[in-house]
Enzyme design. Structure first.
Site, PDB file in Angstrom:
ATOM      1  N   GLU A   1     -10.450 -39.298  47.649  1.00 43.25           N
ATOM      2  CA  GLU A   1     -10.740 -38.026  46.972  1.00 43.25           C
ATOM      3  C   GLU A   1     -10.852 -38.258  45.480  1.00 43.25           C
ATOM      4  OE1 GLU A   1      -9.422 -34.541  44.567  1.00 43.25           O
ATOM      5  OE2 GLU A   1      -8.341 -36.435  44.921  1.00 43.25           O
TER       6      GLU A   1
ATOM      7  N   ARG B   1     -12.999 -24.838  42.983  1.00 44.51           N
ATOM      8  CA  ARG B   1     -12.495 -26.204  42.781  1.00 44.51           C
ATOM      9  C   ARG B   1     -13.340 -27.161  43.616  1.00 44.51           C
ATOM     10  NH1 ARG B   1      -7.642 -27.621  40.715  1.00 44.51           N
ATOM     11  NH2 ARG B   1      -6.978 -29.777  40.953  1.00 44.51           N
TER      12      ARG B   1
ATOM     13  N   CYS C   1     -10.558 -42.309  38.546  1.00 38.53           N
ATOM     14  CA  CYS C   1     -11.880 -42.898  38.309  1.00 38.53           C
ATOM     15  C   CYS C   1     -11.859 -43.668  37.001  1.00 38.53           C
ATOM     16  CB  CYS C   1     -12.949 -41.811  38.263  1.00 38.53           C
ATOM     17  SG  CYS C   1     -14.578 -42.425  37.808  1.00 38.53           S
TER      18      CYS C   1
ATOM     19  N   ARG D   1     -14.458 -30.880  44.678  1.00 45.67           N
ATOM     20  CA  ARG D   1     -13.989 -32.260  44.718  1.00 45.67           C
ATOM     21  C   ARG D   1     -14.819 -33.047  45.723  1.00 45.67           C
ATOM     22  NH1 ARG D   1     -12.002 -30.787  40.760  1.00 45.67           N
ATOM     23  NH2 ARG D   1      -9.876 -31.030  39.979  1.00 45.67           N
TER      24      ARG D   1
END
Length: 433
Positions: A189, A233, A142, A235
Site C-alpha cells: 500500500e 482518501r 516511497c 491510496r
C-alpha cells in the site's frame, strides 16, 4: 464422516457471514450446486472446506481466533496495524511485525497479540531470521530511485534489475524478502502518487521488479475510501500472487464514493447516547472537550491565510465540514492546526478539530458493537498515526476479494507437499484444487 449437525451448520455460518452461495462457492473453490447439497444435508463437506469456512466464521466473530488460522502473514512498515486488521478478518495469523516508530509500536502492542517478534528497523533483522510466511503485507514508504544509467551499466556488464535500481531504498528490502521467502501472495500500500512519482520511473522499477525479476502475477488499483468512510482518501494497493492467476481488481466490487457515509457516522453525538471518554469527551452528555476547539488566534490565522490564497486564485485553505458532509484526507500533519478537517460548531463558536477517537472511527479502526481501538499515546502522536494509516474497511474488502485466490494457492502448496499419494488420491487432489 462429518456429523449431521456439521453439515447443516454450513448454511448457518454462510448466512451469519452475510455471504451468498455464489460467494461461498468462490471462496471454497467449489460449485454452487455443491454448496447447496452441503446446506441441505445431501452431502458432507470436504473436511478442509469445512475447516476453512469455520475459521473464516471464527475470525469474523472473534471466536477461537487465537487458535484457528488459514494462513500466516508478516506485517512490515506496520504502522498501527491497519493492514493486519484486514488480513486477520479472513483467517490470517500474523507471525512477524516490523515498525520503526516507537510510538506506533506502543499503539500496536496495545491492540494486537504480539507473542511474535515486533521489530523496529527491518534493516536490523537478518533476512533468514524472518519467519517463513504465506503472505507479506507492507505499507512501505516511497523513496525516490532512478532508472537513469541502466544502459550504461549494462554495457559495462554490471548488474541491473532491482538489485541495482532499488539499492538503498526500503522497497529493495521488500524485494529481498520476497526473493528469499517466496510467499504465496503480497499486499503493498502506498500513496496514489506512487504511479506518477519521478515521471513514472519509480513505479516502473517497482512493477518490473515484482513481475519480471521476482516473477509474481501482479495487479494494482487506486481506491478511494470514500465509499466506505466519510473521507476522500485515495491510496494505491498492489496485490501479487506467486502462481498464475486471473485475479483482477476490475472484478472487485468497489464501493461508490458518491453513496458513502457522512461524518455523522463518526462524530461524537454529544447528546449522552455514548459513554464519556476522557480526555476526548466530558462527563456531561459526552460533549467534546473544549480543548479541541480552535483558539481565536489560530482560527483568525487560518481565515486570513485562506483569504490571501483565494485572491491569488489558489485552492489552499481550511476544510470546514458538518455532520452531513465528507472530509478531506486526514494527514499526518493534522496535529499542527487541523485545517484540512474542521468541524463546524455554529456561527458564534470557533470550529474544532476531530478528536483522536473520531480519527480512529474515520479510518475504520473502530467498528460497531466491538471494543474501541485503544489509543495509548498523546493526541499529537495519535493524529500522526491515524493520518499515516490505511482505511481498514477497504483493506478488509480487498482481503475478502483475495481469499478465494489465496486459498487456491495454499491448496496447491498443500497437495504438492504430499509425498506418497495413490493414483486415485492424486485425482481427488486435482479435482479439489
Amino acid at each position: 464422516m462429518i456429523k449431521e449437525h456439521k453439515v447443516t451448520k454450513v448454511g448457518q455460518m454462510r448466512e451469519s457471514l452475510n455471504l451468498s452461495v455464489k460467494e461461498i462457492a468462490r471462496i471454497l473453490g467449489k460449485s454452487e450446486r455443491t454448496i447447496y447439497r452441503w446446506e441441505k444435508g445431501e452431502a458432507s463437506p470436504h473436511p478442509q472446506s469445512l475447516y476453512e469456512l469455520e475459521t473464516l466464521y471464527n475470525r469474523t466473530f472473534e471466536k477461537n481466533s487465537g487458535t484457528d488460522r488459514l494462513f500466516t502473514f508478516i506485517d512490515l512498515f506496520a504502522g498501527i496495524g491497519g493492514l493486519r486488521k484486514g488480513m486477520e478478518s479472513i483467517g490470517g495469523e500474523c507471525i512477524f511485525t516490523s515498525e520503526w516508530d516507537s510510538a506506533c509500536r506502543e499503539t500496536y502492542r496495545a491492540n494486537f497479540n504480539c507473542d511474535h517478534p515486533l521489530e523496529g528497523d527491518i534493516n536490523s533483522v537478518p533476512i533468514g531470521e524472518i519467519p517463513s510466511h504465506d503472505v507479506l503485507l507492507a505499507g512501505f514508504p516511497c523513496q525516490p530511485f532512478s532508472i537513469a544509467g541502466v544502459s550504461k551499466k549494462q554495457s559495462l556488464g554490471k548488474e541491473t534489475g532491482f538489485k541495482d535500481l532499488a539499492q538503498g531504498t526500503l522497497f529493495f528490502d521488500l524485494a529481498q524478502i520476497l526473493e528469499y521467502h517466496r510467499p504465496k501472495a503480497f499486499v503493498l500500500e502506498n500513496v496514489k502518487n506512487l504511479v506518477s512519482h519521478d515521471k513514472g520511473n519509480t513505479f516502473e522499477v517497482i512493477w518490473k521488479t515484482l513481475t519480471e525479476d521476482l516473477g509474481y502475477n501482479v495487479d494494482y488499483k487506486v481506491i478511494d475510501a470514500k465509499g466506505w468512510l466519510p473521507q476522500h482518501r485515495e491510496r494505491i494497493f498492489i496485490v501479487g500472487f506467486l502462481n498464475e492467476t486471473d485475479f483482477s481488481f476490475e472484478n472487485m466490487n468497489i464501493k461508490n464514493p458518491a453513496t458513502g457515509p457522512t461524518l455523522s457516522s463518526i462524530l461524537h453525538p454529544e447528546d449522552g447516547s455514548e459513554e464519556p471518554e476522557s480526555p476526548y469527551t466530558l462527563e456531561k452528555n459526552a460533549e467534546v472537550n473544549k480543548k479541541y476547539t480552535l483558539t481565536d488566534k489560530l482560527w483568525s490565522y487560518l481565515q486570513n491565510y485562506a483569504a490571501k490564497h483565494k485572491k491569488k486564485g489558489n485552492g489552499f485553505g481550511f476544510g470546514l465540514v458538518g455532520p452531513n458532509d465528507t472530509a478531506r484526507t486526514l494527514s499526518a500533519r493534522y496535529y499542527k492546526d487541523g485545517s484540512e478537517i474542521l468541524i463546524y460548531q455554529g456561527e458564534n463558536t470557533n470550529p474544532r478539530r476531530l478528536t483522536p477517537r473520531e480519527c480512529s472511527r474515520l479510518m475504520g479502526f473502530d467498528e460497531p458493537e466491538k471494543p474501541p481501538f485503544r489509543i495509548p499515546v498523546s493526541d499529537t502522536q495519535a493524529y500522526k498515526q491515524f493520518g499515516n494509516s490505511v482505511s481498514v474497511p477497504v483493506v478488509r474488502d480487498i482481503a475478502k476479494f483475495m481469499l478465494p485466490y489465496l486459498l487456491k494457492e495454499l491448496r496447491i502448496k498443500k497437495f504438492k507437499q504430499l509425498s506418497l499419494i495413490e493414483a486415485e488420491e492424486i485425482k481427488e487432489a486435482e479435482e479439489y484444487v
